[in-house]
Scaffold this motif. Structure first.
Motif, PDB file in Angstrom:
ATOM      1  N   UNK A 293       0.858  -1.183   0.000  1.00 46.43           N
ATOM      2  CA  UNK A 293       0.000   0.000   0.000  1.00 46.43           C
ATOM      3  C   UNK A 293       0.892   1.231   0.000  1.00 46.43           C
ATOM      4  N   UNK A 294       0.659   2.134  -0.933  1.00 47.99           N
ATOM      5  CA  UNK A 294       1.476   3.343  -0.996  1.00 47.99           C
ATOM      6  C   UNK A 294       2.925   3.057  -1.331  1.00 47.99           C
ATOM      7  N   UNK A 295       3.177   1.971  -2.056  1.00 47.10           N
ATOM      8  CA  UNK A 295       4.540   1.634  -2.484  1.00 47.10           C
ATOM      9  C   UNK A 295       5.393   0.912  -1.463  1.00 47.10           C
ATOM     10  N   UNK A 296       4.800   0.528  -0.305  1.00 47.41           N
ATOM     11  CA  UNK A 296       5.560  -0.222   0.710  1.00 47.41           C
ATOM     12  C   UNK A 296       4.676  -1.316   1.321  1.00 47.41           C
ATOM     13  N   UNK A 297       5.326  -2.374   1.800  1.00 46.09           N
ATOM     14  CA  UNK A 297       4.620  -3.406   2.560  1.00 46.09           C
ATOM     15  C   UNK A 297       4.555  -2.918   3.999  1.00 46.09           C
ATOM     16  N   UNK A 298       3.374  -2.659   4.473  1.00 43.15           N
ATOM     17  CA  UNK A 298       3.243  -2.161   5.843  1.00 43.15           C
ATOM     18  C   UNK A 298       3.250  -3.330   6.812  1.00 43.15           C
ATOM     19  N   UNK A 299       3.659  -3.047   8.038  1.00 39.08           N
ATOM     20  CA  UNK A 299       3.742  -4.084   9.072  1.00 39.08           C
ATOM     21  C   UNK A 299       2.395  -4.597   9.524  1.00 39.08           C
ATOM     22  N   UNK A 300       1.355  -3.782   9.412  1.00 39.19           N
ATOM     23  CA  UNK A 300       0.024  -4.236   9.810  1.00 39.19           C
ATOM     24  C   UNK A 300      -1.001  -3.622   8.876  1.00 39.19           C
ATOM     25  N   UNK A 301      -2.114  -4.223   8.618  1.00 41.44           N
ATOM     26  CA  UNK A 301      -2.407  -5.572   9.087  1.00 41.44           C
ATOM     27  C   UNK A 301      -1.803  -6.612   8.144  1.00 41.44           C
ATOM     28  N   UNK A 302      -1.464  -7.730   8.696  1.00 40.70           N
ATOM     29  CA  UNK A 302      -1.014  -8.871   7.899  1.00 40.70           C
ATOM     30  C   UNK A 302      -2.071  -9.950   8.052  1.00 40.70           C
ATOM     31  N   UNK A 303      -2.061 -10.883   7.130  1.00 38.18           N
ATOM     32  CA  UNK A 303      -3.028 -11.980   7.178  1.00 38.18           C
ATOM     33  C   UNK A 303      -2.286 -13.275   7.482  1.00 38.18           C
TER      34      UNK A 303
END
Length: 181
Positions: A72-82
């Motif tokens: 999202x927004x060009x980066x893998x965010x730390x949360x939320x993960x599945x």
């Protein structure tokens, strides 16, 4: 028995054969020390402790699991993960999946939970205390009110740029402890 071993060593030495001595006690000690390091005691962090008076229902370990992240927004965010994991151990097997949800593969009882507290772990997903917010079916998970995620390893979102909507699944391991009030 010791005198028999000494006799064999003397006989081997007399014939010029090499003698190899093995100390079983040292091997056992070293293996035990490695096991202790590989499986540390549960986190003493009171932030993620279950409520006082809670009773352990089950303790299971990730046999195979991933945390999936969406760019999202060009980066893998730390949360939320599945999460997607098979858990084995006392009271198991269980399936852990989106929700987050845990379902017994023995009796189909199911719980979902929300994060109540967390404790950061360098290089791994955090340890957690989760509070159960729904129950389905009856079985081993029916009385569960809290879940701890302990001894985490891996599962961290990748760093660097990515394309929005891209998904990546990162392997992880952890211990889950189910608690009843």
């Amino acid at each position: 028995m010791l005198s028999t071993r000494r006799s064999r060593v003397r006989a081997a030495a007399a014939t010029g054969m090499a003698v190899v001595a093995i100390s079983v006690g040292a091997v056992t000690f070293n293996a035990s020390a490695q096991e202790v390091q590989a499986h540390p005691a549960p986190s003493p962090n009171p932030t993620i402790a279950p409520p006082p008076g809670s009773t352990k229902v089950a303790e299971v370990h990730v046999q195979k699991g991933t945390q999936t992240y969406t760019c999202t927004g060009g980066v893998f965010t730390g949360t939320p993960s599945t999460p997607e994991a098979r858990l084995v151990g006392q009271g198991g097997p269980f399936h852990h999946f989106a929700g987050p949800s845990w379902q017994s593969e023995r009796d189909d009882s199911l719980v979902t939970a929300t994060r109540k507290a967390s404790s950061e772990v360098p290089g791994a997903i955090p340890e957690l205390l989760l509070e159960v917010n729904s129950h389905t079916g009856s079985g081993i998970l029916s009385p569960v009110t809290h879940i701890q995620r302990l001894r985490t390893s891996g599962g961290v979102a990748p760093a660097g740029a990515c394309t929005d909507g891209e998904k990546v699944s990162v392997p992880y391991s952890a211990t889950y402890v189910f608690w009843a009030a």
